[in-house]
Design a protein around this motif. Structure first.
Motif, PDB file in Angstrom:
ATOM      1  N   PRO A  27       0.820  -1.229   0.000  1.00 13.24           N
ATOM      2  CA  PRO A  27       0.000   0.000   0.000  1.00 13.24           C
ATOM      3  C   PRO A  27       0.846   1.269   0.000  1.00 13.24           C
ATOM      4  O   PRO A  27       0.443   2.276  -0.610  1.00 13.24           O
ATOM      5  CB  PRO A  27      -0.814  -0.122   1.295  1.00 13.24           C
ATOM      6  N   PHE A  28       1.988   1.220   0.647  1.00 13.03           N
ATOM      7  CA  PHE A  28       2.887   2.386   0.634  1.00 13.03           C
ATOM      8  C   PHE A  28       3.337   2.695  -0.788  1.00 13.03           C
ATOM      9  O   PHE A  28       3.289   3.857  -1.229  1.00 13.03           O
ATOM     10  CB  PHE A  28       4.091   2.123   1.534  1.00 13.03           C
ATOM     11  N   PHE A  29       3.767   1.683  -1.514  1.00 17.59           N
ATOM     12  CA  PHE A  29       4.231   1.905  -2.885  1.00 17.59           C
ATOM     13  C   PHE A  29       3.098   2.377  -3.790  1.00 17.59           C
ATOM     14  O   PHE A  29       3.295   3.232  -4.657  1.00 17.59           O
ATOM     15  CB  PHE A  29       4.872   0.633  -3.441  1.00 17.59           C
ATOM     16  N   LEU A  30       1.905   1.833  -3.584  1.00 15.26           N
ATOM     17  CA  LEU A  30       0.752   2.272  -4.376  1.00 15.26           C
ATOM     18  C   LEU A  30       0.414   3.727  -4.070  1.00 15.26           C
ATOM     19  O   LEU A  30       0.088   4.510  -4.977  1.00 15.26           O
ATOM     20  CB  LEU A  30      -0.451   1.376  -4.089  1.00 15.26           C
ATOM     21  N   ALA A  31       0.488   4.108  -2.790  1.00 14.58           N
ATOM     22  CA  ALA A  31       0.194   5.490  -2.411  1.00 14.58           C
ATOM     23  C   ALA A  31       1.234   6.448  -2.998  1.00 14.58           C
ATOM     24  O   ALA A  31       0.896   7.553  -3.432  1.00 14.58           O
ATOM     25  CB  ALA A  31       0.151   5.618  -0.886  1.00 14.58           C
ATOM     26  N   CYS A  32       2.502   6.027  -3.016  1.00 10.49           N
ATOM     27  CA  CYS A  32       3.546   6.852  -3.642  1.00 10.49           C
ATOM     28  C   CYS A  32       3.273   7.023  -5.132  1.00 10.49           C
ATOM     29  O   CYS A  32       3.374   8.135  -5.670  1.00 10.49           O
ATOM     30  CB  CYS A  32       4.923   6.205  -3.443  1.00 10.49           C
ATOM     31  N   ALA A  33       2.923   5.911  -5.793  1.00  8.84           N
ATOM     32  CA  ALA A  33       2.639   5.979  -7.231  1.00  8.84           C
ATOM     33  C   ALA A  33       1.447   6.898  -7.491  1.00  8.84           C
ATOM     34  O   ALA A  33       1.463   7.687  -8.450  1.00  8.84           O
ATOM     35  CB  ALA A  33       2.358   4.575  -7.768  1.00  8.84           C
ATOM     36  N   PHE A  34       0.434   6.822  -6.645  1.00  9.72           N
ATOM     37  CA  PHE A  34      -0.742   7.668  -6.801  1.00  9.72           C
ATOM     38  C   PHE A  34      -0.367   9.144  -6.672  1.00  9.72           C
ATOM     39  O   PHE A  34      -0.800   9.990  -7.460  1.00  9.72           O
ATOM     40  CB  PHE A  34      -1.782   7.284  -5.749  1.00  9.72           C
ATOM     41  N   TYR A  35       0.477   9.465  -5.680  1.00  6.18           N
ATOM     42  CA  TYR A  35       0.901  10.847  -5.489  1.00  6.18           C
ATOM     43  C   TYR A  35       1.631  11.373  -6.726  1.00  6.18           C
ATOM     44  O   TYR A  35       1.348  12.474  -7.225  1.00  6.18           O
ATOM     45  CB  TYR A  35       1.814  10.953  -4.262  1.00  6.18           C
ATOM     46  N   PHE A  36       2.580  10.588  -7.242  1.00  9.90           N
ATOM     47  CA  PHE A  36       3.363  11.063  -8.381  1.00  9.90           C
ATOM     48  C   PHE A  36       2.557  11.070  -9.674  1.00  9.90           C
ATOM     49  O   PHE A  36       2.836  11.875 -10.579  1.00  9.90           O
ATOM     50  CB  PHE A  36       4.617  10.198  -8.543  1.00  9.90           C
ATOM     51  N   LEU A 195      15.089  24.372  -7.819  1.00  3.58           N
ATOM     52  CA  LEU A 195      15.871  23.321  -8.463  1.00  3.58           C
ATOM     53  C   LEU A 195      15.085  22.691  -9.602  1.00  3.58           C
ATOM     54  O   LEU A 195      13.856  22.569  -9.514  1.00  3.58           O
ATOM     55  CB  LEU A 195      16.229  22.231  -7.449  1.00  3.58           C
ATOM     56  N   PRO A 196      15.750  22.299 -10.687  1.00  3.65           N
ATOM     57  CA  PRO A 196      15.047  21.563 -11.740  1.00  3.65           C
ATOM     58  C   PRO A 196      14.453  20.279 -11.166  1.00  3.65           C
ATOM     59  O   PRO A 196      15.163  19.496 -10.528  1.00  3.65           O
ATOM     60  CB  PRO A 196      16.156  21.259 -12.764  1.00  3.65           C
ATOM     61  N   ARG A 197      13.186  20.094 -11.356  1.00  4.75           N
ATOM     62  CA  ARG A 197      12.469  18.933 -10.816  1.00  4.75           C
ATOM     63  C   ARG A 197      12.698  18.798  -9.309  1.00  4.75           C
ATOM     64  O   ARG A 197      12.799  17.694  -8.769  1.00  4.75           O
ATOM     65  CB  ARG A 197      12.901  17.659 -11.535  1.00  4.75           C
ATOM     66  N   GLY A 198      12.754  19.935  -8.645  1.00  5.23           N
ATOM     67  CA  GLY A 198      13.031  19.942  -7.219  1.00  5.23           C
ATOM     68  C   GLY A 198      12.008  19.177  -6.408  1.00  5.23           C
ATOM     69  O   GLY A 198      12.352  18.397  -5.515  1.00  5.23           O
ATOM     70  N   ARG A 199      10.729  19.383  -6.716  1.00  6.24           N
ATOM     71  CA  ARG A 199       9.679  18.706  -5.948  1.00  6.24           C
ATOM     72  C   ARG A 199       9.781  17.194  -6.100  1.00  6.24           C
ATOM     73  O   ARG A 199       9.611  16.448  -5.120  1.00  6.24           O
ATOM     74  CB  ARG A 199       8.320  19.215  -6.408  1.00  6.24           C
ATOM     75  N   LEU A 200      10.060  16.728  -7.301  1.00  6.96           N
ATOM     76  CA  LEU A 200      10.190  15.292  -7.534  1.00  6.96           C
ATOM     77  C   LEU A 200      11.348  14.718  -6.715  1.00  6.96           C
ATOM     78  O   LEU A 200      11.208  13.670  -6.067  1.00  6.96           O
ATOM     79  CB  LEU A 200      10.417  15.030  -9.030  1.00  6.96           C
ATOM     80  N   LEU A 201      12.487  15.395  -6.729  1.00 11.68           N
ATOM     81  CA  LEU A 201      13.650  14.918  -5.985  1.00 11.68           C
ATOM     82  C   LEU A 201      13.394  14.942  -4.480  1.00 11.68           C
ATOM     83  O   LEU A 201      13.766  14.004  -3.761  1.00 11.68           O
ATOM     84  CB  LEU A 201      14.872  15.778  -6.323  1.00 11.68           C
ATOM     85  N   VAL A 202      12.761  16.008  -4.015  1.00 11.26           N
ATOM     86  CA  VAL A 202      12.471  16.136  -2.580  1.00 11.26           C
ATOM     87  C   VAL A 202      11.552  15.012  -2.114  1.00 11.26           C
ATOM     88  O   VAL A 202      11.835  14.328  -1.118  1.00 11.26           O
ATOM     89  CB  VAL A 202      11.838  17.509  -2.274  1.00 11.26           C
ATOM     90  N   MET A 203      10.456  14.806  -2.822  1.00 16.35           N
ATOM     91  CA  MET A 203       9.468  13.835  -2.364  1.00 16.35           C
ATOM     92  C   MET A 203       9.940  12.396  -2.557  1.00 16.35           C
ATOM     93  O   MET A 203       9.657  11.530  -1.710  1.00 16.35           O
ATOM     94  CB  MET A 203       8.132  14.060  -3.082  1.00 16.35           C
ATOM     95  N   ALA A 204      10.655  12.117  -3.636  1.00 19.09           N
ATOM     96  CA  ALA A 204      11.156  10.754  -3.850  1.00 19.09           C
ATOM     97  C   ALA A 204      12.141  10.365  -2.755  1.00 19.09           C
ATOM     98  O   ALA A 204      12.061   9.261  -2.191  1.00 19.09           O
ATOM     99  CB  ALA A 204      11.803  10.646  -5.227  1.00 19.09           C
ATOM    100  N   SER A 205      13.075  11.252  -2.434  1.00 17.63           N
ATOM    101  CA  SER A 205      14.049  10.942  -1.377  1.00 17.63           C
ATOM    102  C   SER A 205      13.379  10.919  -0.006  1.00 17.63           C
ATOM    103  O   SER A 205      13.741  10.112   0.865  1.00 17.63           O
ATOM    104  CB  SER A 205      15.201  11.945  -1.402  1.00 17.63           C
ATOM    105  N   TYR A 206      12.378  11.756   0.192  1.00 22.44           N
ATOM    106  CA  TYR A 206      11.656  11.788   1.469  1.00 22.44           C
ATOM    107  C   TYR A 206      10.895  10.482   1.703  1.00 22.44           C
ATOM    108  O   TYR A 206      11.006   9.865   2.775  1.00 22.44           O
ATOM    109  CB  TYR A 206      10.694  12.972   1.474  1.00 22.44           C
ATOM    110  N   TYR A 207      10.131  10.046   0.722  1.00 19.68           N
ATOM    111  CA  TYR A 207       9.377   8.803   0.880  1.00 19.68           C
ATOM    112  C   TYR A 207      10.324   7.614   1.081  1.00 19.68           C
ATOM    113  O   TYR A 207      10.065   6.733   1.908  1.00 19.68           O
ATOM    114  CB  TYR A 207       8.485   8.559  -0.336  1.00 19.68           C
TER     115      TYR A 207
END
Length: 226
Positions: A27-36, A195-207
């Motif tokens: 469910p964690f991975f599905l929730a991450c995929a849903f967010y992105f 940052l270029p694609r800053g939000r993506l990098l922030v959230m991917a590393s955070y999760y």
């Protein structure tokens, strides 16, 4: 038998839990995929945005409740995740930044208690504090005066969690390192330069950081060695 043998990945009892762990992590991975996938715009702060953003962290709370041993440091990790969820929600609204930082500071205090101070490994502290201090020095000229002291205090707390995670090694070390990396990216993107694609990098590393920290609680040497 050496108690350390009970927590190695090669231990048959530990390995037998892997399918069960993977099932509860899904469910964690599905929730991450849903967010992105839905990628709610940041300029539209809505409660649904806060919920979608924090859903993966809530899934990790459920994961720990299902697979982690009762007692020990499990409630501390779950408390840290719940505080992180509050922080995630607050950061959706720019005017609630201080509240979000306070919630994440509470999460780090709980993680610090969960990780403990054994083994101590004091030699790791200076290599953590020096880069953290240097980064704070670069960041400080760009901070509003009202945020200088809170950000400095938060940075010190994050550095302590990183020290304890690295001292514990394994998933705890990777989780703390990714969390610190995410925080550094967020601070730079927010206060210095986007940052270029800053939000993506922030959230991917955070999760990823939160997942590693939660996963480390399942096979905690601190609990099993007692």
């Amino acid at each position: 038998m050496d108690t350390r043998e009970m927590v190695t990945p090669r231990n048959p009892c530990f390995s037998a839990q892997s399918p069960h762990i993977a099932r509860w992590l899904s469910p964690f991975f599905l929730a991450c995929a849903f967010y992105f996938l839905i990628w709610v715009p940041e300029d539209q702060p809505l409660w649904v945005s806060a919920l979608v953003k924090g859903l993966p962290v809530l899934c990790l709370v459920v994961f720990l409740g299902a697979v982690a041993p009762e007692g020990g440091s499990t409630p501390l990790f779950q408390g840290g995740l719940l505080c992180s969820f509050v922080g995630d929600a607050c950061l959706v609204w720019p005017e609630a930044f201080l509240y979000g930082m306070a919630a994440f500071a509470a999460a780090h205090l709980l993680y610090l208690a969960a990780l403990g101070f054994s083994p101590l490994r004091p030699g790791l502290l200076l290599p953590v504090l020096l880069p953290a201090g240097a980064f704070l020095g670069l960041l400080r000229p760009h901070l509003p005066p009202a945020l200088a002291a809170p950000v400095a205090a938060y940075s010190l707390l994050m550095a302590l969690v990183l020290w304890r995670g690295l001292a514990r090694r394994g998933g705890a070390g990777r989780g703390a390192l990714l969390f610190a990396f995410s925080d550094a990216l967020l601070a730079w993107d927010t206060f210095v330069r986007p940052l270029p694609r800053g939000r993506l990098l922030v959230m991917a590393s955070y999760y990823a950081g939160q997942a590693f920290l939660a996963r480390s609680a399942v096979g905690s040497p601190r609990r099993r060695a007692r």
